[in-house]
Design an enzyme around this catalytic site. Structure first.
Site, mmCIF file in Angstrom:
data_model
loop_
_atom_site.group_PDB
_atom_site.id
_atom_site.type_symbol
_atom_site.label_atom_id
_atom_site.label_comp_id
_atom_site.label_asym_id
_atom_site.label_seq_id
_atom_site.Cartn_x
_atom_site.Cartn_y
_atom_site.Cartn_z
ATOM 1 N N CYS A 334 0.798 -0.830 -0.052
ATOM 2 C CA CYS A 334 0.091 0.358 -0.176
ATOM 3 C C CYS A 334 0.965 1.427 0.426
ATOM 4 O O CYS A 334 0.268 1.786 -0.470
ATOM 5 C CB CYS A 334 -1.057 0.223 0.852
ATOM 6 N N ARG A 363 7.500 -10.147 5.200
ATOM 7 C CA ARG A 363 7.047 -10.448 6.991
ATOM 8 C C ARG A 363 7.674 -11.272 7.825
ATOM 9 O O ARG A 363 8.182 -12.581 7.108
ATOM 10 C CB ARG A 363 5.374 -10.374 6.486
ATOM 11 N N GLN A 381 0.989 -10.808 -3.150
ATOM 12 C CA GLN A 381 0.304 -10.572 -3.643
ATOM 13 C C GLN A 381 -0.325 -10.558 -4.810
ATOM 14 O O GLN A 381 -0.166 -9.671 -5.659
ATOM 15 C CB GLN A 381 -0.154 -9.477 -2.662
ATOM 16 N N ASP A 383 -2.275 -7.920 -5.281
ATOM 17 C CA ASP A 383 -3.613 -6.426 -3.998
ATOM 18 C C ASP A 383 -3.998 -5.513 -5.368
ATOM 19 O O ASP A 383 -3.022 -5.664 -6.444
ATOM 20 C CB ASP A 383 -1.619 -5.783 -3.798
ATOM 21 N N HIS A 385 -5.572 -1.551 -5.134
ATOM 22 C CA HIS A 385 -5.815 -0.148 -4.110
ATOM 23 C C HIS A 385 -6.933 0.705 -5.111
ATOM 24 O O HIS A 385 -6.380 0.911 -6.575
ATOM 25 C CB HIS A 385 -4.475 0.369 -3.625
ATOM 26 N N LYS A 465 -12.095 -4.670 8.017
ATOM 27 C CA LYS A 465 -11.794 -5.498 6.465
ATOM 28 C C LYS A 465 -12.723 -6.738 6.769
ATOM 29 O O LYS A 465 -13.421 -6.580 7.582
ATOM 30 C CB LYS A 465 -10.606 -5.903 6.622
ATOM 31 N N HIS A 511 -8.510 -1.251 0.182
ATOM 32 C CA HIS A 511 -7.107 -2.533 -0.228
ATOM 33 C C HIS A 511 -8.330 -3.399 -0.671
ATOM 34 O O HIS A 511 -8.614 -3.682 0.246
ATOM 35 C CB HIS A 511 -6.228 -2.564 1.216
#
Length: 647
Positions: A334, A363, A381, A383, A385, A465, A511
């Site tokens: 992000c 991570r 991911q 992912d 946005h 979320k 997200h």
RNA sequence: GCCGGUGUAGCUCAGUCGGUAGAGCAUCGCAUUCGUAAUGCGCAGGUCGGCGGUUCGAAUCCGUCCACCGGCACCA
């Protein structure tokens, strides 16, 4: 006179008060023997419970769900009794029923060892053979505390201290063993017997890692040996579909000591991985997303702005360069995304901007959490946005939910649950903002008429979320996608857009992840299908093989035709018997085996055998291509039975 | 991170009481040219997870580190 009404509506009269067991006896000796407990006017009681006035009664046996729970609960007590007999210095704590079994936590200086488990099982069997009656007694609170203290059972005393004062305390006694318990329990230890102790583990007192660690023993228990055997068999089957094992067998990926929590993708595994990306990319493009890519390593300062440095530091990999600058490997995409949004002026006309990224995040997960592909330290991911106005927020949420559910369906996951997670303790942003975000997100799900579970305090530190949880073929739940709404990061990064009135406003940032971690999703797919991936996902879709060298050229030609048609094909021209080749490729779980002998060469055909062993006979190559293309297009599995495993 | 367990050939595993390692499959070579789940014979393959210690001698005993497995805690 007592009148007892049974579930079938019939009723029985008794001259005086009767126990549940006596009522069962009056119905038949078989039922009496099977009686474990009763349900009196909707409340579970022991078989020895005395009915002294008219009531509705249901006799509970091992066939009832409640009976099964009772068996498990009483087996936990049985285990505790055996442990106390063998290891008198052990303190008992809690022993609840869990899915398929039970556990009991013990406090003891010396941990249990696998050999102890066998001894405990033997002792349990002995106690079953002794057929010790189980009886209930009620005790005053202070008396109970004193009672357990006297026996050195500090933990029990602590548990009692936490039970509300107005609640009655009941103890269950079976011979030399007495345990605090709400009950009910089976009437005597002889009713038990189909059990097995399965796992040994450490567990924190009250589930808190700041507390001391107790010794937990897990077990499973069933009404009879046959059901126990069935359960153990199911466990074995589940082991066969373990993605780590399949990964090795099917040559998909490897792990190595030097890179804990990181995947080495082999050609076939990477093909599968890329197939997932291709698919997601296509769906996103159709849904109006653009795709971007942001750096993996960025300066500490950026993470301070985003709040990760303050809230997520212990999970981040960092690196320092010669010039003393501190960088972090991105644990999330992000901040990079917002940085990209901020490049240049944005107008309300540009919104919504749906910016997708197949970002690899890093991570530092605790070592004990790592688990094959399911929990890694470096993962990709899918992912995205989405930057939009507050007015667009709810519609955008709705679109995300629709896309996610549709994608899961394409992978054969129809059973998807939504979980709503609100503000966590450690967070950024003020409460008014959180109120706004939580109600907007909730509004989107409600507006779609979807139901959801509530997950208090589990939101991201920057926003609430929704989690998408998939249920796989053997009933396990996996969290895959998420959707988070966020005003905090745009605020922290001072992201804005130009309004129609010429002013400036903050965009809302959504997200979202679709499959979540592609590594993990690969693992889920493998286990869901037992490695028998549907044709559209199989890394190698078909192997063409010859019977003798005479057909080698023909096989090569057929293979190249199939490749031309967009299929993933290999050839097997080894000088081996056809049965040997078929066996090998079947174990590799290749969906289609295509065989050419002289007959096929002559007829210009190919013999087709499916992974599940079905012989489709010989057909023209064009017909085969048409067939395979259709199967890829509808994302079908060859045979749904294959999900159950075929070995 | 915490508790327990495990680590031997590419894979699956055996290895007694401490005496410098073994099987099956796979690989490779030779023979075989074969019709839908294993053709035969042969060769080769190991720093016994790493480091340190005890011992005349360690895969084996002790310590330590690493990784993995099962749980716990964690999964923003």
């Amino acid at each position: 006179m007592v009148q007892i009404t049974l579930p079938d509506g019939s009723s029985k009269q008794f001259d005086q008060s009767v126990t549940v067991h006596q009522v069962a006896e009056s119905i038949g000796p078989g039922l009496a023997k099977a009686t474990l407990a009763g349900e009196v006017d909707g409340k579970l009681v022991d078989a020895s419970y005395r009915l002294d006035r008219d009531a509705r009664l249901r006799i509970i046996t091992g066939r009832d769900e409640e009976g099964l729970e009772l068996i498990r609960h009483s087996t936990a007590h049985l285990m505790a009794q055996a442990v106390k007999r063998l290891f008198p210095d052990t303190q008992v704590t809690i022993g609840p029923v869990i899915e398929n079994g039970f556990y009991y936590d013990f406090a003891r200086d010396e941990p249990f060892h696998p050999e102890d488990i066998e001894r405990i099982e033997k002792e349990m069997e002995r106690i079953v053979a002794e057929d010790i009656p189980v009886s209930r007694e009620v005790m005053e609170r202070d008396e109970a505390i004193r009672f357990f203290r006297d026996q050195g059972e500090e933990y029990k005393a602590r548990i009692i201290a936490d039970i509300p004062a107005d609640e009655q305390l009941s103890l269950y006694r079976q011979g030399d063993f007495i345990d605090l318990c709400r009950g009910p329990h089976i009437p005597s230890t002889g009713k038990l017997g189909a059990f097995k102790l399965t796992k040994l583990a450490g567990a924190y007192w009250r589930g808190d890692s700041r507390n001391e660690m107790l010794q937990r023993i897990y077990g499973t228990a069933w009404p009879d040996k046959k059901q126990l055997k069935g359960y153990l068999k199911r466990l074995e089957e589940a082991e066969k579909r373990d993605h780590r094992r399949l990964g090795r067998q099917l040559e998909l990926f490897q792990f190595q000591e030097e890179a804990p929590g990181a995947v080495f993708w082999h050609p076939r595994g990477w093909t599968l991985f890329l197939t997932l990306i291709d698919y997601v990319r296509k769906r996103q493009r159709q849904a109006g997303y653009v795709e971007v890519n942001t750096p993996d390593v960025m300066d500490r300062g950026l993470w301070e702005i985003s709040g990760h440095w303050q809230n997520y530091r212990e999970n981040m990999f960092t690196t320092q360069t010669e010039d003393e600058r501190v960088f972090a490997l991105k644990p999330m995409n992000c901040p990079g995304s917002v940085a990209m949004y901020k490049q240049g002026l944005k107008s309300y006309r540009d919104l919504p901007i749906r910016m997708a990224e197949f970002g690899k995040v890093h991570r530092y997960e605790p070592s004990g959490a790592l688990h094959g592909l399911m929990r890694v330290r470096h993962f990709t991911q899918d992912d995205a946005h989405i930057y939009c106005t507050e007015e667009q927020m709810e519609a955008e949420c709705r679109k995300v939910i629709e896309l996610n559910l549709s994608v899961y369906r394409d992978f054969g996951f129809d059973d998807v649950k939504l979980k709503f997670a609100d503000r966590p303790e450690s967070r950024i942003g003020d409460d008014a903002t959180w109120d706004k975000l939580e109600s907007a997100l909730k509004g989107a799900i409600d507006g779609m008429g979807l139901s959801y579970d509530y997950n208090p305090g589990e939101g991201a530190f920057y926003g609430p979320k929704i989690e998408f949880v998939l249920r796989d073929a053997i009933g396990r739940d996996w969290q895959c996608g998420t959707l988070q709404v966020d005003l905090n990061l745009p605020e922290r990064f001072d992201a804005t857009y130009r309004t129609a009135e010429g002013g400036e406003k903050r965009p809302v940032m959504l997200h979202r992840a679709l499959l979540g971690s592609l590594e993990r999703f690969t693992g889920i797919l493998l286990e869901h299908h037992s490695g028998n991936l549907p044709l559209w996902l199989a890394p190698v879709q078909a192997v063409v093989m010859n019977i003798t060298d005479a057909q080698a050229d023909y096989v090569a030609r057929v293979a190249s035709e199939l490749e031309q048609a967009g299929l993933r094909v290999e050839t097997d021209l080894r000088n081996e018997k056809i049965g040997y080749k078929i066996r090998g490729r079947t174990l590799e779980k290749i969906p289609y085996l295509l065989i050419a002998g002289d007959r096929e060469v002559e007829a210009g055909q190919i013999a087709v055998r499916r992974r599940d062993g079905t012989d489709l006979g010989a057909m023209a190559v064009d017909d085969l291509i048409e067939r395979l293309r259709a199967e890829v297009a509808n994302r079908g599995t060859i045979d749904d039975n294959e999900r159950q495993g075929n070995e």
